[in-house]
Design a protein around this motif. Structure first.
Motif, short mmCIF file in Angstrom:
data_model
loop_
_atom_site.label_atom_id
_atom_site.label_comp_id
_atom_site.label_asym_id
_atom_site.label_seq_id
_atom_site.Cartn_x
_atom_site.Cartn_y
_atom_site.Cartn_z
N ILE A 343 24.03 53.91 63.62
CA ILE A 343 22.89 53.03 63.89
C ILE A 343 23.03 51.72 63.13
N LEU A 344 23.33 51.78 61.85
CA LEU A 344 23.42 50.56 61.05
C LEU A 344 24.63 49.72 61.46
N THR A 345 25.75 50.37 61.76
CA THR A 345 26.94 49.62 62.18
C THR A 345 26.69 48.89 63.49
N ARG A 346 26.12 49.57 64.45
CA ARG A 346 25.84 48.95 65.74
C ARG A 346 24.78 47.85 65.61
N LEU A 347 23.81 48.06 64.72
CA LEU A 347 22.77 47.06 64.54
C LEU A 347 23.36 45.77 63.96
N VAL A 348 24.25 45.89 62.97
CA VAL A 348 24.90 44.71 62.42
C VAL A 348 25.68 43.98 63.51
N GLU A 349 26.43 44.72 64.31
CA GLU A 349 27.21 44.10 65.39
C GLU A 349 26.31 43.39 66.39
N ALA A 350 25.20 44.01 66.74
CA ALA A 350 24.27 43.39 67.70
C ALA A 350 23.66 42.11 67.14
N LEU A 351 23.28 42.13 65.87
CA LEU A 351 22.69 40.94 65.26
C LEU A 351 23.69 39.82 65.11
N LEU A 352 24.95 40.14 64.85
CA LEU A 352 25.98 39.09 64.77
C LEU A 352 26.12 38.36 66.10
N HIS A 353 25.91 39.08 67.20
CA HIS A 353 26.02 38.45 68.52
C HIS A 353 24.73 37.75 68.93
N ASP A 382 21.80 41.10 54.80
CA ASP A 382 20.52 40.97 54.10
C ASP A 382 19.37 41.40 55.01
N GLN A 383 19.44 40.99 56.28
CA GLN A 383 18.39 41.35 57.23
C GLN A 383 18.31 42.86 57.42
N VAL A 384 19.45 43.48 57.68
CA VAL A 384 19.47 44.92 57.93
C VAL A 384 19.06 45.69 56.68
N ALA A 385 19.54 45.27 55.51
CA ALA A 385 19.21 45.97 54.28
C ALA A 385 17.72 45.92 53.98
N SER A 386 17.05 44.89 54.45
CA SER A 386 15.62 44.75 54.18
C SER A 386 14.76 45.71 54.99
N LEU A 387 15.30 46.28 56.06
CA LEU A 387 14.51 47.08 56.98
C LEU A 387 14.19 48.46 56.41
N THR A 388 13.07 49.01 56.81
CA THR A 388 12.75 50.39 56.51
C THR A 388 13.54 51.30 57.46
N ASP A 389 13.52 52.59 57.18
CA ASP A 389 14.21 53.53 58.06
C ASP A 389 13.70 53.45 59.51
N PRO A 390 12.37 53.56 59.74
CA PRO A 390 11.90 53.48 61.13
C PRO A 390 12.19 52.13 61.78
N ALA A 391 12.09 51.04 61.01
CA ALA A 391 12.37 49.72 61.57
C ALA A 391 13.83 49.59 61.97
N ALA A 392 14.74 50.15 61.18
CA ALA A 392 16.16 50.09 61.52
C ALA A 392 16.43 50.79 62.84
N VAL A 393 15.81 51.94 63.06
CA VAL A 393 15.99 52.66 64.33
C VAL A 393 15.40 51.85 65.48
N ALA A 394 14.21 51.28 65.27
CA ALA A 394 13.56 50.50 66.33
C ALA A 394 14.36 49.24 66.67
N TRP A 395 14.84 48.54 65.65
CA TRP A 395 15.67 47.34 65.90
C TRP A 395 16.94 47.73 66.63
N HIS A 396 17.57 48.83 66.21
CA HIS A 396 18.79 49.27 66.86
C HIS A 396 18.55 49.58 68.34
N ASP A 397 17.50 50.34 68.62
CA ASP A 397 17.23 50.73 70.00
C ASP A 397 16.89 49.52 70.86
N ARG A 398 16.23 48.52 70.27
CA ARG A 398 15.87 47.32 71.03
C ARG A 398 17.06 46.40 71.27
#
Length: 408
Positions: A343-353, A382-398
Motif C-alpha cells: 500500500i505505501l509503495t504504490r501510494l508513493v508511486e501514485a503521488l510521484l505521478h 513527507d506527505q505519506v509519512a504524515s498520514l494515519t493508517d486509515p488515511a493511507a489506505v483511503a489515499w491508496h485506494d483513491r
C-alpha cells in the motif's frame, strides 16, 4: 544569567511574563497541540487499531512514555518539561503501519537518502509543523536535543539515525555545544522510558488481545525458542543467560497475573498490577543505579549518563521478545505486513505521478520549489509519512486503486 538551552532557532517576540511559563513549558504545549501529535491517535503501535479500544495507539503510547520520563526526570533533577516533551514528541515522525511502514518507506526513499522515524521526527518538529515558518514548532535547543535518540546522520552498517542531510543545519545548531555522537541525559531518559513503556504495555495489549499466553512458557522448548529470538533481535546476552533471567522472572508472584487471562474485571486488575509493577521496577532501578554513581544533586544535559543495570536490560529485552514472538510474528501476520508495505509503495508511486495536485496544500508548494527529483521524492515521503493508517489506505485506494483480496 541566560539559559542557552532555552534559545530558539528563530527569535520570537517576548511572551507575556505574567503567565510564569518557562520556554520548556511552551515547548510541551506546542507538541501537545500539534497536528502531528493528534494524528498519532490513528497510527499503529504494535497491534493494528481496530474495534477494540483497549489497545494502545502511538498517541497513548507517547503519553505513557512522557509520564514515565517525567517521573524519572524529576527524580534525577532534570527539567521535567524537557523530558516530558521528548516523550510526547519521540514518535511524531512514525509513518502509517508502525515499524513495518518505516521499512517500506526506507526502501522507496533510497534515492532521497532513505527514511528513518527518528530523523522524520526532527523534520516534523523543525520544518513541517505549521507554527513558525521555516522552523516548524521552533522548539528550544534543549528540547530538540532531548528528542534526539541517535545524534548522527546515516552511517554504513547502522539502521538508526536522527538527521537527513537537508536537515543538517538545524541539527548542527542545537548540537553545537554537544559532544559528538553523545546523547544528553534527557534523551537517555526518554529512550529508556520508551523501551520500558512499549516492552511492558505491548505485552499487556498482547495478553488482552489473546495473542500472548504466558502458560505456553511452561514448555522448556518454548522458553529456549523465545530466548533465541531475543538474543537475535534485542539483546547482546546469550540465550542461556536470557533463559536464567526468564526463569526468575516467570517465578515472581506478580507475573502470575499474566496467566489464564479471560478479560474479566478481576483478570484486567491482575494484568494492570503486573504492568504497574514492571514499569515501576524498570524505571526505578535506572534512577537508583544512576544516583549510586553520581550522588545527589540535579542532573541534566551532559553532566551524567543514565545507568541501566544489565539485569534490567535483559528483562526489558525479554518482554519485547514476548510481543515479537506472539504478536508481531503470529500466524497470518506476515501477509498483512506485505500488504501494508505494498500500500505505501504504490501510494508513493501514485503521488510521484500525480503531484503536486494530489498533495495536501502544505506539501504542494514544497514540491513546486524542490530543486530536483530527490527533493521532490522527499516531499512525497513527507506527505505519506504524515498520514494515519486509515488515511493511507483511503489515499491508496483513491489514487492507485484498491488491492485485490481481503481488507488490510
Amino acid at each position: 544569567m541566560t539559559d542557552p538551552g532555552a534559545e530558539r532557532l528563530v527569535a520570537e517576540p517576548a511572551k507575556d511574563p505574567g503567565t510564569g511559563r518557562t520556554p520548556y513549558q511552551r515547548d510541551r504545549a506546542r507538541v501537545l497541540h500539534s497536528a502531528a501529535f493528534r494524528r498519532l491517535a490513528a497510527k499503529t503501535q504494535v497491534i493494528t487499531a481496530s474495534g477494540d479500544d483497549f489497545l494502545r495507539t502511538r498517541l497513548t503510547h507517547s503519553l505513557e512514555v512522557a509520564q514515565i520520563a517525567r517521573e524519572m526526570g524529576v527524580a534525577l533533577g532534570a527539567d521535567p518539561d524537557v523530558v516530558d516533551t521528548a516523550g510526547l514528541a519521540h514518535d511524531l515522525g512514525h509513518p502509517p503501519f508502525g515499524h513495518n511502514g518505516e521499512d517500506a518507506l526506507d526502501v522507496v526513499a533510497q534515492p532521497a537518502g532513505g527514511f528513518e522515524g527518528n530523523a522524520q521526527t526532527l523534520r516534523v518538529v523543525s520544518r513541517l509543523e505549521a507554527k513558525v515558518p521555516g522552523a516548524g514548532l521552533n522548539l528550544t535547543r534543549a528540547t530538540l536535543d532531548a528528542i534526539t535518540k541517535y545524534p548522527w546522520g546515516r552511517k554504513p552498517g547502522t539502521r538508526k539515525f536522527n538527521v537527513y542531510p537537508d536537515d543538517q543545519p538545524v541539527f548542527e545548531w542545537y548540537r553545537e555545544q554537544a559532544p559528538p555522537d553523545r546523547r544528553c541525559l534527557e534523551a537517555q531518559i526518554m529512550d529508556w522510558a520508551d523501551d520500558v513503556a512499549y516492552s511492558v504495555h505491548d505485552l499487556e495489549d498482547g495478553v488482552h488481545a489473546g495473542h500472548v499466553r504466558i502458560e505456553l512458557l511452561a514448555d522448556p522448548d518454548e522458553r529456549d525458542a523465545l530466548c533465541a529470538d531475543v538474543a537475535r533481535v534485542y539483546s547482546p546476552e546469550s540465550p542461556g543467560d536470557l533463559r536464567a533471567v526468564l526463569t526468575e522472572l516467570l517465578a515472581e508472584p506478580v507475573v502470575e497475573g499474566l496467566a489464564r487471562y479471560d478479560g474479566s474485571h478481576l483478570a484486567q486488575s491482575r494484568l494492570k498490577q503486573v504492568t504497574s509493577a514492571l514499569v515501576g521496577r524498570l524505571s526505578a532501578v535506572a534512577v537508583r543505579a544512576t544516583r549510586e554513581k553520581t550522588g545527589p544533586g540535579p542532573l541534566r544535559g551532559y553532566a551524567a549518563d543514565l545507568e541501566i543495570p544489565r539485569r534490567a536490560r535483559a528483562e526489558c529485552a525479554l518482554l519485547k521478545g514476548l510481543a515479537l514472538r506472539y504478536v508481531m510474528n503470529r500466524p497470518g501476520a506476515n501477509a498483512r505486513y506485505v500488504r501494508q508495505r505494498e500500500i505505501l509503495t504504490r501510494l508513493v508511486e501514485a503521488l510521484l505521478h500525480r503531484a503536486p495536485d494530489a498533495l495536501d496544500p502544505i506539501f504542494a508548494p514544497l514540491w513546486k520549489s524542490a530543486a530536483d527529483d530527490a527533493a521532490r521524492l522527499r516531499v512525497v515521503i513527507d506527505q505519506v509519512a504524515s498520514l494515519t493508517d486509515p488515511a493511507a489506505v483511503a489515499w491508496h485506494d483513491r489514487l492507485a486503486g484498491p488491492l485485490e483480496g481481503a481488507p488490510q
